[in-house]
Design a protein around this motif. Structure first.
Motif, mmCIF file in Angstrom:
data_model
loop_
_atom_site.group_PDB
_atom_site.id
_atom_site.type_symbol
_atom_site.label_atom_id
_atom_site.label_comp_id
_atom_site.label_asym_id
_atom_site.label_seq_id
_atom_site.Cartn_x
_atom_site.Cartn_y
_atom_site.Cartn_z
ATOM 1 N N ILE A 116 20.797 -22.889 43.599
ATOM 2 C CA ILE A 116 21.194 -21.745 44.229
ATOM 3 C C ILE A 116 23.039 -21.163 43.969
ATOM 4 O O ILE A 116 23.416 -20.837 43.719
ATOM 5 N N ALA A 117 23.491 -23.236 43.856
ATOM 6 C CA ALA A 117 24.752 -23.060 44.157
ATOM 7 C C ALA A 117 25.230 -22.712 42.278
ATOM 8 O O ALA A 117 26.243 -22.628 42.318
ATOM 9 N N LEU A 119 23.510 -21.125 40.320
ATOM 10 C CA LEU A 119 23.384 -19.269 39.984
ATOM 11 C C LEU A 119 24.908 -18.871 40.358
ATOM 12 O O LEU A 119 25.789 -17.975 40.108
ATOM 13 N N VAL A 120 25.292 -19.241 41.975
ATOM 14 C CA VAL A 120 25.949 -18.803 41.921
ATOM 15 C C VAL A 120 27.677 -19.109 42.192
ATOM 16 O O VAL A 120 28.323 -18.076 40.852
ATOM 17 N N SER A 121 27.996 -20.410 41.314
ATOM 18 C CA SER A 121 29.227 -20.615 40.406
ATOM 19 C C SER A 121 29.222 -20.010 38.908
ATOM 20 O O SER A 121 30.568 -19.263 38.942
ATOM 21 N N GLY A 123 27.858 -17.028 38.364
ATOM 22 C CA GLY A 123 27.974 -15.617 38.869
ATOM 23 C C GLY A 123 29.946 -15.061 38.927
ATOM 24 O O GLY A 123 29.986 -14.583 38.618
ATOM 25 N N LEU A 124 30.413 -16.324 39.419
ATOM 26 C CA LEU A 124 31.602 -15.740 39.955
ATOM 27 C C LEU A 124 32.605 -16.402 38.577
ATOM 28 O O LEU A 124 33.474 -15.388 38.858
ATOM 29 N N TYR A 127 33.259 -12.889 37.111
ATOM 30 C CA TYR A 127 33.453 -11.857 37.301
ATOM 31 C C TYR A 127 34.156 -11.772 36.965
ATOM 32 O O TYR A 127 35.096 -12.813 37.141
ATOM 33 N N TRP A 153 32.713 -21.382 34.008
ATOM 34 C CA TRP A 153 31.130 -21.572 33.756
ATOM 35 C C TRP A 153 31.079 -22.765 33.366
ATOM 36 O O TRP A 153 29.488 -23.662 33.598
ATOM 37 N N GLY A 156 28.822 -24.566 37.055
ATOM 38 C CA GLY A 156 27.781 -23.741 37.277
ATOM 39 C C GLY A 156 26.499 -24.377 35.600
ATOM 40 O O GLY A 156 25.413 -24.792 36.710
#
Length: 300
Positions: A116-117, A119-121, A123-124, A127, A153, A156
């Motif tokens: 999860i961490a 994927l969040v990284s 995604g940010l 962004y 990236w 992540g």
């Protein structure tokens, strides 16, 4: 001794008649009847034997075996018995595939949090803030943000790569251990032997070669490889805790409790038994089937 001699004489006469009547190879007792008999205990089993077969010698007669000389050892006879009553082999549970082991490794809570961490990284890192906010910042700040955006990236991706490595290593270790365990189990089954009487000779054969009708000799320290009915016992006591949970040793005798069950240990004495159930049809095999092992064989 006189009764035993009479039973032996009677056995011989009935055996000859059975050979004539069952020239097609059928036996005087079915697999279902043997399984139902071995599910009974103590006095109930003794009563069933007396009502349906007279005594254990009557069962030997129906199984076409001699209480004293055992089976002839003829390969054709052994094959016929294995075809009718099954082999003394419990098929192991179907091994898990490597992909199934990978999926199980992914269920770890720590790895889920890392996934999860990551994927969040990721995604940010992709962004992009609105252009209006960028206009308020200086040229130097904009340059720094562009540089961070291009390399953001990596963090992540590094986390995901670490998770993949851990999952693959864990799955490979589990697969390797399961393969080694099955190889060791197969080797033990092939090397383990038990004493039986065939053609009047006392021999040792692999446990997997024991078939219904064999006359097996049991003694102190043996782990019974199949179900059977006692023919002759000498102060025989069995530890049945592995099947029934009973901690006290159970005394086996012809007039009280003649049933011997697979998976139990001989703690005292010695004796002889006629094998009545092997493999998935034995009490141990039935339990393994209920637990999931040998399910495909039982369905067949």
């Amino acid at each position: 001794m006189g009764d035993m001699a009479n039973n032996s004489v009677a056995y011989g006469g009935v055996k000859n008649s059975l050979k004539e009547a069952n020239h097609d190879g059928d036996f005087g007792i079915t697999l279902a009847e043997l399984r139902a008999l071995m599910e009974l205990r103590s006095t109930d089993a003794l009563r069933k034997i007396q009502e349906s077969y007279g005594d254990v010698y009557g069962i030997c007669t129906r199984l076409k075996t001699s209480p004293n000389e055992g089976l002839s050892g003829n390969p054709a006879d052994i094959e016929r018995r294995e075809a009718v009553f099954g082999k003394n082999f419990i098929p192991p549970k179907k091994p898990k595939t490597f992909l199934q082991l990978v999926w199980e490794a992914l269920q770890d809570v720590t790895l889920i949090i890392l996934e999860i961490a990551a994927l969040v990284s990721l995604g940010l890192s992709f962004y992009q803030p609105p252009e209006g906010d960028n206009a308020l910042c200086g040229q130097v700040s904009v340059g720094e943000e562009e540089g961070e955006g291009e390399t953001g990236w990596i963090e992540g991706a590094a986390i995901l790569l670490s998770v993949v490595c851990v999952v693959l290593v864990t799955a490979f270790n589990d697969w390797s251990k399961e393969k080694q365990f099955r190889g060791l189990q197969s080797r033990i089954e092939q090397e383990q032997k038990f004493t039986v009487i065939r053609g009047g000779q006392v021999i040792q054969i692999p446990v997997a070669d024991i078939t219904v009708g064999d006359i097996a000799q049991v003694k102190y320290g043996d782990l019974l490889p199949a179900d059977g009915i006692l023919i002759q016992g000498n102060d025989l006591k069995i530890d049945e805790s592995s099947l029934t949970g009973e901690s006290d040793h159970v005394k086996k005798s012809l007039d009280k409790d003649p049933l011997l069950l697979s998976g139990t240990h001989v703690m005292e004495g010695s004796g002889r038994m006629v094998v009545t159930a092997v493999g998935v049809n034995s009490q141990t095999g039935i339990i393994f089937t209920l637990l999931g092992a040998g399910g495909e064989e039982e369905e067949k």
